[in-house]
Design a protein around this motif. Structure first.
Motif, mmCIF file in Angstrom:
data_model
loop_
_atom_site.group_PDB
_atom_site.id
_atom_site.type_symbol
_atom_site.label_atom_id
_atom_site.label_comp_id
_atom_site.label_asym_id
_atom_site.label_seq_id
_atom_site.Cartn_x
_atom_site.Cartn_y
_atom_site.Cartn_z
ATOM 1 N N ASN A 35 8.550 34.680 45.347
ATOM 2 C CA ASN A 35 9.867 35.192 44.944
ATOM 3 C C ASN A 35 10.549 34.245 43.966
ATOM 4 O O ASN A 35 11.179 34.687 43.002
ATOM 5 C CB ASN A 35 10.758 35.415 46.159
ATOM 6 C CG ASN A 35 10.283 36.554 47.027
ATOM 7 O OD1 ASN A 35 9.539 37.423 46.582
ATOM 8 N ND2 ASN A 35 10.689 36.551 48.283
ATOM 9 N N ILE A 36 10.439 32.949 44.202
ATOM 10 C CA ILE A 36 11.026 31.966 43.275
ATOM 11 C C ILE A 36 10.377 32.112 41.908
ATOM 12 O O ILE A 36 11.058 32.132 40.876
ATOM 13 C CB ILE A 36 10.867 30.530 43.822
ATOM 14 C CG1 ILE A 36 11.714 30.359 45.086
ATOM 15 C CG2 ILE A 36 11.257 29.501 42.769
ATOM 16 C CD1 ILE A 36 11.450 29.071 45.846
ATOM 17 N N ARG A 37 9.079 32.253 41.887
ATOM 18 C CA ARG A 37 8.351 32.407 40.620
ATOM 19 C C ARG A 37 8.739 33.724 39.935
ATOM 20 O O ARG A 37 8.973 33.757 38.730
ATOM 21 C CB ARG A 37 6.847 32.365 40.869
ATOM 22 C CG ARG A 37 6.051 32.503 39.583
ATOM 23 C CD ARG A 37 4.599 32.196 39.802
ATOM 24 N NE ARG A 37 4.498 30.736 39.801
ATOM 25 C CZ ARG A 37 3.495 30.055 40.329
ATOM 26 N NH1 ARG A 37 2.503 30.677 40.899
ATOM 27 N NH2 ARG A 37 3.462 28.757 40.264
ATOM 28 N N HIS A 38 8.821 34.807 40.700
ATOM 29 C CA HIS A 38 9.132 36.120 40.130
ATOM 30 C C HIS A 38 10.560 36.198 39.605
ATOM 31 O O HIS A 38 10.798 36.667 38.496
ATOM 32 C CB HIS A 38 8.895 37.214 41.176
ATOM 33 C CG HIS A 38 9.170 38.588 40.653
ATOM 34 N ND1 HIS A 38 10.397 39.207 40.828
ATOM 35 C CD2 HIS A 38 8.397 39.457 39.956
ATOM 36 C CE1 HIS A 38 10.362 40.391 40.263
ATOM 37 N NE2 HIS A 38 9.158 40.580 39.736
ATOM 38 N N TYR A 39 11.532 35.750 40.406
ATOM 39 C CA TYR A 39 12.940 35.849 40.021
ATOM 40 C C TYR A 39 13.438 34.636 39.243
ATOM 41 O O TYR A 39 14.575 34.640 38.755
ATOM 42 C CB TYR A 39 13.819 36.070 41.256
ATOM 43 C CG TYR A 39 13.520 37.375 41.947
ATOM 44 C CD1 TYR A 39 13.883 38.586 41.364
ATOM 45 C CD2 TYR A 39 12.852 37.398 43.161
ATOM 46 C CE1 TYR A 39 13.587 39.784 41.989
ATOM 47 C CE2 TYR A 39 12.560 38.592 43.792
ATOM 48 C CZ TYR A 39 12.924 39.783 43.198
ATOM 49 O OH TYR A 39 12.627 40.974 43.818
ATOM 50 N N LYS A 40 12.601 33.594 39.154
ATOM 51 C CA LYS A 40 12.956 32.353 38.448
ATOM 52 C C LYS A 40 14.260 31.749 38.985
ATOM 53 O O LYS A 40 15.059 31.186 38.255
ATOM 54 C CB LYS A 40 13.042 32.582 36.945
ATOM 55 C CG LYS A 40 11.736 33.081 36.343
ATOM 56 C CD LYS A 40 11.787 33.119 34.856
ATOM 57 C CE LYS A 40 10.527 33.658 34.230
ATOM 58 N NZ LYS A 40 9.300 33.185 34.729
ATOM 59 N N THR A 41 14.462 31.908 40.289
ATOM 60 C CA THR A 41 15.689 31.448 40.946
ATOM 61 C C THR A 41 15.342 30.781 42.268
ATOM 62 O O THR A 41 14.446 31.238 42.974
ATOM 63 C CB THR A 41 16.621 32.647 41.226
ATOM 64 O OG1 THR A 41 16.960 33.262 39.988
ATOM 65 C CG2 THR A 41 17.895 32.208 41.926
#
Length: 135
Positions: A35-41
């Protein structure tokens, strides 16, 4: 006693002391790295409990716990390697009114902000009333 010794005490034997490497751990990274990688957050919180609560609210959580109120350079590097371009600071506030505890809270938020801002596009504090700390 907790105030004097700290919440967590390392295991000590006669010849050795075993410390937990909390500055090298982001609790929840193993579940939320996609999720961090996908949303860059990445949403930074202090405790494991906050990560677990975030999982109950949203299955797309980007929340990781710093296991304290400091973000180590090692952990920032890990987040940047995952592609985090936005950092949301969500550390606990331990103050009731403006005073010494408020100043300490602002110092902690500002330290994390100062560490992240050269590398990230956006760095936020997730509690709107406390954004004044960053101004």
């Amino acid at each position: 006693m907790v105030e004097d010794l700290g919440k967590y005490i390392p295991l000590r034997t006669l010849t050795r002391q075993y410390n937990f490497p909390s500055s090298q751990i982001l609790y929840g990274e193993n579940y939320h790295w996609e999720n961090i990688r996908h949303y860059k957050t990445a949403i930074l919180v202090e405790s494991e409990k906050s990560v677990i609560k975030a999982d109950m609210w949203d299955d797309k959580s980007c929340t990781v716990a710093m296991l304290g109120h400091n973000l180590s350079t090692y952990n920032l590097k890990r987040l940047l390697e995952l592609g985090a371009n936005e950092i949301v600071i969500g550390i606990d506030w331990d103050w009731i009114d403006r005073g010494e505890q408020y100043d300490k809270y602002c110092d902690n938020v500002n330290k994390i902000y100062d560490k992240c801002s050269p590398y990230c596009c956006c760095v936020y504090c997730c509690f709107l009333p406390f954004i004044k700390c960053l101004i």
